[in-house]
Design a protein around this motif. Sequence first.
Motif, PDB file in Angstrom:
ATOM      1  N   LEU A  41       0.598  -1.111  -0.095  1.00 22.05           N
ATOM      2  CA  LEU A  41       0.599   0.311   0.062  1.00 22.05           C
ATOM      3  C   LEU A  41       0.905   1.232  -0.033  1.00 22.05           C
ATOM      4  O   LEU A  41       0.659   2.782  -0.555  1.00 22.05           O
ATOM      5  N   MET A  42       2.694   1.434   0.322  1.00 20.65           N
ATOM      6  CA  MET A  42       2.863   2.166   0.900  1.00 20.65           C
ATOM      7  C   MET A  42       3.226   2.313  -0.752  1.00 20.65           C
ATOM      8  O   MET A  42       3.813   3.598  -1.485  1.00 20.65           O
ATOM      9  N   LEU A  45       0.932   4.654  -2.214  1.00 26.24           N
ATOM     10  CA  LEU A  45       0.214   5.905  -1.451  1.00 26.24           C
ATOM     11  C   LEU A  45      -0.767   6.840  -2.573  1.00 26.24           C
ATOM     12  O   LEU A  45      -1.201   6.785  -2.320  1.00 26.24           O
ATOM     13  N   LEU A  48      -4.141   5.321  -3.697  1.00 23.64           N
ATOM     14  CA  LEU A  48      -4.169   5.896  -2.822  1.00 23.64           C
ATOM     15  C   LEU A  48      -4.977   6.429  -1.752  1.00 23.64           C
ATOM     16  O   LEU A  48      -6.162   6.690  -1.696  1.00 23.64           O
ATOM     17  N   THR A  49      -4.328   7.335  -1.773  1.00 26.05           N
ATOM     18  CA  THR A  49      -4.644   8.512  -1.829  1.00 26.05           C
ATOM     19  C   THR A  49      -6.002   8.866  -2.344  1.00 26.05           C
ATOM     20  O   THR A  49      -7.221   9.484  -2.091  1.00 26.05           O
ATOM     21  N   GLU A  79      -3.274  12.256   2.239  1.00 21.77           N
ATOM     22  CA  GLU A  79      -1.811  11.551   1.920  1.00 21.77           C
ATOM     23  C   GLU A  79      -0.789  11.792   3.163  1.00 21.77           C
ATOM     24  O   GLU A  79      -0.117  10.544   3.609  1.00 21.77           O
ATOM     25  N   ARG A  80      -0.601  12.652   3.822  1.00 24.21           N
ATOM     26  CA  ARG A  80       0.285  12.857   4.634  1.00 24.21           C
ATOM     27  C   ARG A  80      -0.259  11.638   5.841  1.00 24.21           C
ATOM     28  O   ARG A  80       0.602  10.601   6.696  1.00 24.21           O
ATOM     29  N   LEU A  82      -2.455   8.775   5.234  1.00 25.34           N
ATOM     30  CA  LEU A  82      -2.350   7.781   5.212  1.00 25.34           C
ATOM     31  C   LEU A  82      -0.830   7.056   5.506  1.00 25.34           C
ATOM     32  O   LEU A  82      -1.063   5.963   5.792  1.00 25.34           O
ATOM     33  N   ARG A  83       0.072   7.992   5.241  1.00 27.65           N
ATOM     34  CA  ARG A  83       1.281   8.001   4.745  1.00 27.65           C
ATOM     35  C   ARG A  83       1.762   6.936   6.050  1.00 27.65           C
ATOM     36  O   ARG A  83       1.864   6.648   6.415  1.00 27.65           O
ATOM     37  N   VAL A  86      -0.354   4.188   8.116  1.00 31.84           N
ATOM     38  CA  VAL A  86       0.194   2.683   6.914  1.00 31.84           C
ATOM     39  C   VAL A  86       1.244   2.732   7.516  1.00 31.84           C
ATOM     40  O   VAL A  86       1.658   1.614   7.662  1.00 31.84           O
ATOM     41  N   GLY A  87       1.872   3.618   7.766  1.00 30.21           N
ATOM     42  CA  GLY A  87       3.619   3.143   7.950  1.00 30.21           C
ATOM     43  C   GLY A  87       3.224   2.187   9.658  1.00 30.21           C
ATOM     44  O   GLY A  87       4.315   1.810   9.971  1.00 30.21           O
ATOM     45  N   VAL A 131      -8.414   1.382   4.442  1.00 27.75           N
ATOM     46  CA  VAL A 131      -7.249   1.013   3.912  1.00 27.75           C
ATOM     47  C   VAL A 131      -6.730  -1.197   4.226  1.00 27.75           C
ATOM     48  O   VAL A 131      -6.437  -1.676   4.133  1.00 27.75           O
TER      49      VAL A 131
END
Length: 472
Positions: A41-42, A45, A48-49, A79-80, A82-83, A86-87, A131
């Motif tokens: 997923l990363m 990204l 995904l966003t 985006e921030r 999710l990053r 997910v991270g 997610v």
Amino acid sequence: MQHLVPAHVRTLPGPRPRVAAPRPAADAEALSVLHRAARALMAGLPELTERLMDLLREREPAYRAALEADAESVRDEVERSLRLNVGSLIRPGELREDARRCSWAIGRARAERGLPLDALLRAFRLGGGMVWQELVDETTRRHPSDARLLVHVAADVWNFVDDHCAVVADAYRQTERELMWRRENRLRLMTAALLDGTARIADLPATAAALGLPEQGRYAVVLARLPVGRALADVRGQVHLSGLRVLWYRDRDRDSGGSYGIVLLGDHPYDGDEPGHGHESGLLDAGPEPKPAPAAEGGPGGGDGRGGERPRTHGLDVDAGEIARRLTAPPVARIGVSPVVEGLAAIGDARRLADTALRACPRSGGTVVLEEHLPAALVVSAPVLGAALSERVLGPLLRLDLSDRDIMLDTLTAWLACDGSAQRAAGRLYCHRNTVLNRLRRCEQLTGRSLTRPADVVELSLALAAHTLLDP
């Protein structure tokens, strides 16, 4: 498409407890599967966003409006989030606190922009659901036999989502409280500037708009003071003005120790839903937190409950005396009413006159309309001269024995209040007319003033007012 999570996940109030460390055996294998899917997923990204942006646009009207207004800001935010989120599934020790700080910042930012909290929480849950589904789909496509292992980490993932919802909600509510306090503090400062007479002419239009008051309206200022122990902070609950709009402001800094009411007169409809009709703390008290549109003070002007046009206050016939007639307050309340002034710029002058009216109010309580008590107002406006006058004119009476002194002063006061009628004064004092006349002759002898000489009567009247109002 497989769904490995219950359709409904209930978010408990407050922060979620920390998730316990992963268990060995099957859980370790499930974590490996989760990390592998999260890394995929990363890698995608940006896509995904965009998918989450489309989902928000489709399912959340409030976010649809935010995207129309500033799509780039929302995209950066998504985006921030999710990053980091997910991270943090891959490296929780390194990124989990950063992810929480990111969620906190989003909660603050969206509160400042006025996005509803329920819309924000739904967006976070939509993101969490998306997610999770992407993790399941990624595992199912590439390693179908491993998809069943994700069941072992489903609770941890959704607890993670719930935890971030709680963080967002806390940040949002804290920011909302701060914004409310700032707004109410701004209104309080505006009101204080009007009452102090320090408001700049250039600022009056903005002040009028913020307080919901016409810049060129007709106003009077009421100063209400209750004895200590009579819930001074709740003047609005004890002092009422029927059918008139009042903006209350509690002033703890002045010697008056009371609450000021800016009364709007003239042909203006009373509407309890408009801003500026009465503010609690920040206005009535410089307290912490406020929200737009507090409730108005006033009684019958709010409508009869049958629909139709709201009743309007009287026009030019509402003067300071009419304000006093519409007032209801506890008998022990001391209230001063200023003359009517024109425009917000004159509120400071009206406040000073209301101060003077309150000083002319008896300690036992009552309402003093300044224009109806100008001699007493003159006395209290120059207390040093008033005290000197009291001593010079009434000194011989004041040095009598206490009981004798009170009898003489009460008789003189009653005679003046009865327009010089000994018969009416006798009825008020429950004694014979001749007793009143004898006491008055003794007053003349002791003071050296004649009750048949107008100038002496004026001196005696002012001296009595000074003694009543200025003596500690």
